[in-house]
Write a protein that holds these residues in place. Structure first.
Motif, PDB file in Angstrom:
ATOM      1  N   ASN A 255       0.860  -1.182   0.000  1.00  0.00           N
ATOM      2  CA  ASN A 255       0.000   0.000   0.000  1.00  0.00           C
ATOM      3  C   ASN A 255       0.899   1.236   0.000  1.00  0.00           C
ATOM      4  O   ASN A 255       1.620   1.496   0.964  1.00  0.00           O
ATOM      5  CB  ASN A 255      -0.894  -0.011   1.241  1.00  0.00           C
ATOM      6  CG  ASN A 255      -1.932   1.095   1.203  1.00  0.00           C
ATOM      7  OD1 ASN A 255      -1.717   2.155   0.606  1.00  0.00           O
ATOM      8  ND2 ASN A 255      -3.067   0.860   1.845  1.00  0.00           N
TER       9      ASN A 255
ATOM     10  N   THR B 199      -0.018   4.415  -0.175  1.00  0.00           N
ATOM     11  CA  THR B 199      -0.692   5.654   0.233  1.00  0.00           C
ATOM     12  C   THR B 199       0.289   6.556   0.982  1.00  0.00           C
ATOM     13  O   THR B 199       1.035   6.104   1.842  1.00  0.00           O
ATOM     14  CB  THR B 199      -1.880   5.332   1.152  1.00  0.00           C
ATOM     15  OG1 THR B 199      -2.806   4.509   0.426  1.00  0.00           O
ATOM     16  CG2 THR B 199      -2.580   6.599   1.603  1.00  0.00           C
TER      17      THR B 199
ATOM     18  N   TRP C 290      -6.362   2.282  -3.216  1.00  0.00           N
ATOM     19  CA  TRP C 290      -5.372   3.312  -2.893  1.00  0.00           C
ATOM     20  C   TRP C 290      -4.627   3.821  -4.126  1.00  0.00           C
ATOM     21  O   TRP C 290      -3.987   4.875  -4.060  1.00  0.00           O
ATOM     22  CB  TRP C 290      -4.391   2.830  -1.825  1.00  0.00           C
ATOM     23  CG  TRP C 290      -3.652   1.549  -2.124  1.00  0.00           C
ATOM     24  CD1 TRP C 290      -3.952   0.312  -1.673  1.00  0.00           C
ATOM     25  CD2 TRP C 290      -2.472   1.413  -2.935  1.00  0.00           C
ATOM     26  NE1 TRP C 290      -3.056  -0.614  -2.142  1.00  0.00           N
ATOM     27  CE2 TRP C 290      -2.129   0.038  -2.920  1.00  0.00           C
ATOM     28  CE3 TRP C 290      -1.695   2.294  -3.658  1.00  0.00           C
ATOM     29  CZ2 TRP C 290      -1.030  -0.457  -3.605  1.00  0.00           C
ATOM     30  CZ3 TRP C 290      -0.595   1.795  -4.356  1.00  0.00           C
ATOM     31  CH2 TRP C 290      -0.285   0.434  -4.329  1.00  0.00           C
ATOM     32  N   PHE C 291      -4.704   3.095  -5.252  1.00  0.00           N
ATOM     33  CA  PHE C 291      -4.095   3.619  -6.467  1.00  0.00           C
ATOM     34  C   PHE C 291      -4.646   5.008  -6.813  1.00  0.00           C
ATOM     35  O   PHE C 291      -3.934   5.855  -7.343  1.00  0.00           O
ATOM     36  CB  PHE C 291      -4.355   2.665  -7.646  1.00  0.00           C
ATOM     37  CG  PHE C 291      -3.397   1.502  -7.708  1.00  0.00           C
ATOM     38  CD1 PHE C 291      -2.038   1.684  -7.548  1.00  0.00           C
ATOM     39  CD2 PHE C 291      -3.864   0.222  -7.948  1.00  0.00           C
ATOM     40  CE1 PHE C 291      -1.153   0.615  -7.620  1.00  0.00           C
ATOM     41  CE2 PHE C 291      -3.002  -0.849  -8.012  1.00  0.00           C
ATOM     42  CZ  PHE C 291      -1.640  -0.660  -7.837  1.00  0.00           C
ATOM     43  N   THR C 292      -5.894   5.227  -6.513  1.00  0.00           N
ATOM     44  CA  THR C 292      -6.538   6.489  -6.886  1.00  0.00           C
ATOM     45  C   THR C 292      -6.094   7.649  -5.981  1.00  0.00           C
ATOM     46  O   THR C 292      -6.465   8.798  -6.231  1.00  0.00           O
ATOM     47  CB  THR C 292      -8.069   6.347  -6.809  1.00  0.00           C
ATOM     48  OG1 THR C 292      -8.452   6.029  -5.464  1.00  0.00           O
ATOM     49  CG2 THR C 292      -8.549   5.240  -7.732  1.00  0.00           C
TER      50      THR C 292
ATOM     51  N   LEU D 281       0.594  10.432 -10.157  1.00  0.00           N
ATOM     52  CA  LEU D 281       0.839   9.249 -10.985  1.00  0.00           C
ATOM     53  C   LEU D 281       0.669   9.557 -12.479  1.00  0.00           C
ATOM     54  O   LEU D 281      -0.361  10.086 -12.901  1.00  0.00           O
ATOM     55  CB  LEU D 281      -0.106   8.117 -10.583  1.00  0.00           C
ATOM     56  CG  LEU D 281       0.288   6.715 -11.043  1.00  0.00           C
ATOM     57  CD1 LEU D 281       1.592   6.276 -10.392  1.00  0.00           C
ATOM     58  CD2 LEU D 281      -0.824   5.713 -10.710  1.00  0.00           C
TER      59      LEU D 281
ATOM     60  N   LEU E 159       1.191   3.647 -14.583  1.00  0.00           N
ATOM     61  CA  LEU E 159       0.919   2.497 -13.724  1.00  0.00           C
ATOM     62  C   LEU E 159       1.068   1.233 -14.553  1.00  0.00           C
ATOM     63  O   LEU E 159       0.333   1.019 -15.518  1.00  0.00           O
ATOM     64  CB  LEU E 159      -0.490   2.580 -13.131  1.00  0.00           C
ATOM     65  CG  LEU E 159      -0.937   1.356 -12.310  1.00  0.00           C
ATOM     66  CD1 LEU E 159      -0.049   1.165 -11.091  1.00  0.00           C
ATOM     67  CD2 LEU E 159      -2.402   1.477 -11.899  1.00  0.00           C
TER      68      LEU E 159
ATOM     69  N   LEU F 109      -9.809   5.930 -11.209  1.00  0.00           N
ATOM     70  CA  LEU F 109      -8.374   5.839 -11.513  1.00  0.00           C
ATOM     71  C   LEU F 109      -8.034   6.717 -12.708  1.00  0.00           C
ATOM     72  O   LEU F 109      -7.021   7.431 -12.702  1.00  0.00           O
ATOM     73  CB  LEU F 109      -7.987   4.385 -11.798  1.00  0.00           C
ATOM     74  CG  LEU F 109      -6.545   4.182 -12.282  1.00  0.00           C
ATOM     75  CD1 LEU F 109      -5.547   4.435 -11.165  1.00  0.00           C
ATOM     76  CD2 LEU F 109      -6.349   2.775 -12.851  1.00  0.00           C
TER      77      LEU F 109
END
Length: 958
Positions: A280, A282, A305-307, A312, A315, A330
């Motif tokens: 993670n 974050t 948590w990618f969002t 970014l 990915l 995303l």
């Protein structure tokens, strides 16, 4: 012939000297030896003076300090003679692909070298361990060669190193870290760049490699053979910006504290065997490029948590067992450019949404389980859904059901002109001028972007290059950057073809190519950040220097003319040299006569008339007027201490060097012979733990010694609190070690050996890093008779430090210094005077000693400034054992100083301290604490001789 005519002839001679006039003999000989083994050297290296005319050679005064020969087309081995260039500071031989063979061990003799760059040559064999001797080294770049063998652990001793690049070689073995008697890369706390990728390094990534004290910003370990887990200590290096651990065989889970690396922009963990859940991330708000593809992560629904990764751009999570549905949020990340999630178990509906990033260019979900695509068209974005159910069952002919193929290319457009049709291999520049460009590959090791069709980015790079070249007066007319569709290699480097076109002519000379090469090899050019990230450059061989620098027919004719001219000039020189020799001889006789009349140093009465003049190596003779001027007539303002010998003044020489001048009072002056002997002794000892004698004055009835100035005063001042310096246990151990090293040098490396005879805390001085230096050699004795182990002499020394055996026998030995040093060690422990209120510290400590108790029962003797914690005083018991051996009554039972050095080094190592590492500079002012005191560390006022009375009770000889 009159003197006026001779002077004119000498001036003519000076103008005619072309073979070697300015370069020091030793450097000139070394350069000639080096080029005798090289191919394709420039023609002007044959007949001219290196410091005046050789391209790529720079000097200070007559010494060679810089060799920058990048892109010269040179070839051959690098001779071991390179180590003779003792003043060399910069060595850059980059982009000479015909340089071969090993790097000589003698490279370690270049003690002043700060920059060593050998990028893109063909050197091979092991990197010599002697490279650890280059303690001034800031920049070490050996990448893109064929070096093999292990990384030398000695590199870890380069405490000033900023840049370490050993990438793209054949290095093997483990990453060295410090241990017993070895250094390691973990000691490089000031280094910001570890570029070790594209080698054959094996073993684990040692946890001790990382610490919170490191300043690393780039950690590049990609494409090696590393195994084991990623150490959690990586999360301690908060300064990191780029981390590449991809293409190894790392396994186990990613440490969860990796999200502490909040400054990381690019994180590559792909092509390993990592397991457990994906970490993670974050909180990593700076993260721009994330690639964790091709690992064995635990099956996991697409992480929300990618969002949260607001920065970014890229990915990549191919073959990572992701499942579930990709949230449309995303694609709303404002900087997002590329999403590659191939070969996973992602299912359900793909919904890019209407508020997707306007920078988004690619969404590749090939080989997943998506059965619904909500938008059939997303303008400006390439969607790949091949081998998903939606393509197999519904619309296999849709554009998004094809594989992704990049067909992007870029080349610099003409600058409002029509490109010319060029001949003879020339190329039309962006300004439409035909010329031979300097070319090479600019490889971006971790670009923070994946959207490659943004022409503005490359134009910005070109403009940045041109601004840099112009600001450094490099003769470049224009630059061009080109990309083909095959722009990424297996290491995921983005490779650009760079062309630089010459200004004012159709080709570069060697100076021009070397300037460009050096700026790119030593990384002084920085591309626009942060997009382009770390890079390296590999130049192509440049073969268009032109007839003025090659050896075609016209060049051969010009060389014949040079040779004929040199032969004729040689005859003239021969005549002039004979005349100048006669003139010089006459002037020398005149000068000697004048010196004999004005310099009393030459007229001292000596036993042996053949030894009238002291045999000085580096000490300078100052006139009284010289020292009077720099002390402002020995003003009270510059008076920093006084003692039995006289006064000590602080002064500054015209060159800016700060000095301390020890001026004898009339009534305390030594005899001429004694003063001469002291100067001769001091002038032949040179060690970092001995105070350096810079010069002397024996003029107008004065006796003065000139020393280096040490701003933190004496050890005595530090122990008594006068200097305001707090000495913890480790600092005291280091001071003891430095003093021991100085004495070991006097006893065992000086020929004949020297016995100091007055070791005490007042004669140990501290520099700005609290390194200790032994001072005051006024009582020192040389062991001239090599067949004896002692000198029979009148007893002299200082109360409390004097060796009882020497006092009884009047036989002075090296072990007498060992005894005094033992007393000094007791003083380091206790901060007490050796003799105080009738109590003798050696006797007091011996009586109190109890080895069955902690700290040997010496709690009451330990200086409170140290502290009494056994965890703080690591090695205390061993130190006390060593002290007691040093103060044995019999000299034979005392250790040699070299043994003492080894013992203290071992104590420091057991305390986790590198014995060779210097302490940081401190700001205490030596001048403030010393001025006005009754004594001064540059002289002794409490020495005595036998007539002054005994410091010990009379003992009948055994």
């Amino acid at each position: 012939m009159s003197e006026r005519i001779l002077v004119v002839l000498l001036l003519a001679l000076n103008c005619l000297l072309v073979a070697k006039g300015e370069t020091a003999d030793e450097d000139f000989t070394t350069l000639r030896s080096l080029i005798s083994t090289w191919k394709n050297t420039p023609p002007n290296w044959v007949v001219s003076d290196p410091c005046d005319d050789w391209e790529g050679i720079k000097c200070k005064k007559t010494r060679v300090t810089s060799i920058t020969l990048s892109s010269f087309g040179l070839g051959g081995p690098l001779s071991g003679d390179i180590g003779s260039l003792s003043e060399l500071e910069i060595l850059d031989l980059s982009y000479n692909k015909d340089f071969t063979g090993p790097l000589p061990q003698s490279i370690g003799e270049l003690r002043k070298l700060s920059t060593l760059i050998l990028v893109g040559c063909n050197f091979n064999g092991p990197i010599p361990d002697s490279i650890g001797n280059l303690q001034e080294l800031l920049f070490l770049s050996l990448n893109s060669n064929s070096f093999s063998g292990p990384i030398p652990p000695s590199i870890g001793s380069l405490s000033k190193l900023y840049w370490l690049d050993l990438a793209d070689n054949q290095l093997e073995g483990s990453i060295p870290v410090s241990g017993d008697d070895i250094f390691g890369l973990d000691n490089l706390h000031h280094a910001k760049h570890f570029h070790l990728g594209k080698n054959n390094l094996s073993g684990t990534i040692p946890p001790q490699l990382f610490s919170s004290e490191m300043a690393l910003i780039h950690l590049l370990l990609e494409s090696n053979k590393l195994v084991g887990s990623i150490p959690s200590t990586l999360g301690l290096v908060h300064s990191l910006e780029v981390v590449r651990l991809d293409s190894n065989s790392l396994d186990g889970p990613v440490p969860p504290n990796i999200n502490n690396l909040t400054n990381v922009r690019d994180l590559y963990l792909s092509n390993n065997k990592l397991s457990g859940p994906p970490p993670n991330l974050t909180g990593m708000d700076a993260l721009s490029y994330l690639d964790m593809s091709n690992n064995s992560f635990k099956p996991l629904d697409f992480p929300e948590w990618f969002t949260n990764l607001k920065s970014l751009t890229t990915l990549k999570m191919e073959r990572t067992q992701l499942q579930g549905q990709v949230p449309s949020s995303l694609f709303g990340l404002v900087n997002l450019q590329t999403v590659v999630l191939k070969d996973n178990k992602i299912n359900g509906t793909l919904d890019v949404g209407s508020s997707y990033s306007r920078q988004l260019r690619l969404v590749d979900l090939e080989t997943n389980s998506i059965d619904i695509f909500k938008q059939n068209e997303v303008p400006g974005v390439t969607i790949i859904l091949k081998d998903n159910p939606i393509c197999q069952e519904i619309d296999e002919r849709a554009a998004y059901c094809s594989s992704y193929k990049s067909n992007f290319s870029y080349s610099t457009p003409p600058n409002n002109c029509v490109p010319d049709t060029c001949k003879s291999g020339k190329i039309s520049s962006p300004n439409c001028i035909c010329a031979y460009p300097y070319t090479g590959t600019l490889a971006l090791r971790s670009p923070s972007f994946s959207n490659l069709d943004n022409n503005t980015r490359y134009l910005m790079l070109e403009e940045s290059l041109m601004r840099y070249f112009k600001s450094h007066f490099v003769p470049v007319d224009s630059v061009s950057v080109m990309l083909s569709h095959q722009i990424m290699d297996p290491t995921q480097y983005l490779k650009l073809n760079l062309q630089a076109f010459p200004s004012g002519q159709d080709h570069f000379n060697r100076t021009g190519t070397s300037q460009i090469g050096f700026m790119l090899s030593n990384q002084t050019f920085k591309p626009p950040q942060p997009d382009f990230g770390p890079f390296y450059f590999l130049a192509d061989k440049y073969e268009h220097f032109g007839n003025d620098e090659g050896l075609p027919e016209s060049g051969k004719h010009s060389n014949i003319g040079i040779i004929v001219g040199a032969a004729v000039g040689g005859l003239v020189l021969l005549v002039l040299l004979l005349l100048s020799g006669l003139y010089a001889f006459r002037q020398k006789k005149r000068a000697e006569k004048a010196i004999g009349q004005s310099n009393p140093f030459r007229r001292w009465d000596t036993v042996d008339s053949k030894s009238e003049v002291p045999q000085l190596k580096e000490a300078r003779m100052f006139s009284f007027e010289d020292l009077k001027k720099c002390t402002k007539s020995f003003s009270q303002v510059n008076d920093i201490g006084s003692g039995g010998f006289g006064k000590v003044y602080k002064a500054t020489l015209p060159n800016g060097q700060v000095i301390a001048i020890k001026r004898a009072q009339k009534e305390s002056m030594q005899g001429k012979l004694e003063f001469k002997a002291e100067i001769e002794l001091l002038s032949r000892v040179h060690h970092k733990n001995l105070v350096s004698l810079l010069g002397f004055c024996f003029d107008q009835g004065e006796q003065m010694l000139v020393y280096e100035y040490l701003q933190n005063g004496s050890l005595k001042d530090a122990l008594t609190g006068k200097s305001g310096i707090r000495l913890d246990w480790i600092r005291r151990l280091k001071i003891a070690l430095g003093t021991a090293r100085g004495l070991a040098y006097l006893h065992e490396l000086v020929n004949p050996p020297i016995i100091h005879r007055d070791i005490k805390s007042n004669n140990i001085l501290l520099d700005d890093r609290l390194n200790s230096k032994v001072s005051d050699f006024g009582l020192s004795k040389s062991m001239i008779d090599s067949e004896k182990d002692h000198v029979t002499t009148q007893v002299k020394g200082t109360l409390g430090y004097l060796d009882p055996e020497y006092y009884m026998s009047q036989q002075l030995t090296e072990k007498s210094d060992v005894y005094s040093f033992g007393v000094l060690m007791m003083e380091l422990i206790s901060a007490r005077k050796p003799l105080e209120r009738g109590k003798y510290i050696v006797k007091e400590i011996r009586n109190a000693l109890d080895k069955t108790k902690s700290l040997y029962g010496l709690h009451e003797f330990i200086d409170p400034a140290i502290g009494l914690s056994s965890t703080t005083l690591i090695g205390f018991d061993k130190f006390v054992d060593l002290v007691l051996r040093c103060v044995e009554e019999s000299g034979e039972e005392r250790p040699k100083m070299s043994e003492v050095v080894r013992e203290i080094e071992n104590i420091l190592k057991s305390a986790g301290t590198n014995p060779t590492e210097e302490s940081p500079s401190i700001s205490s002012s030596y001048e403030e604490v010393s001025r006005g005191s009754s004594s001064h560390p540059y002289n002794s006022n409490d020495t005595f001789d036998l007539s002054a009375g005994s410091p010990y009770p009379k003992v009948d000889p055994v």
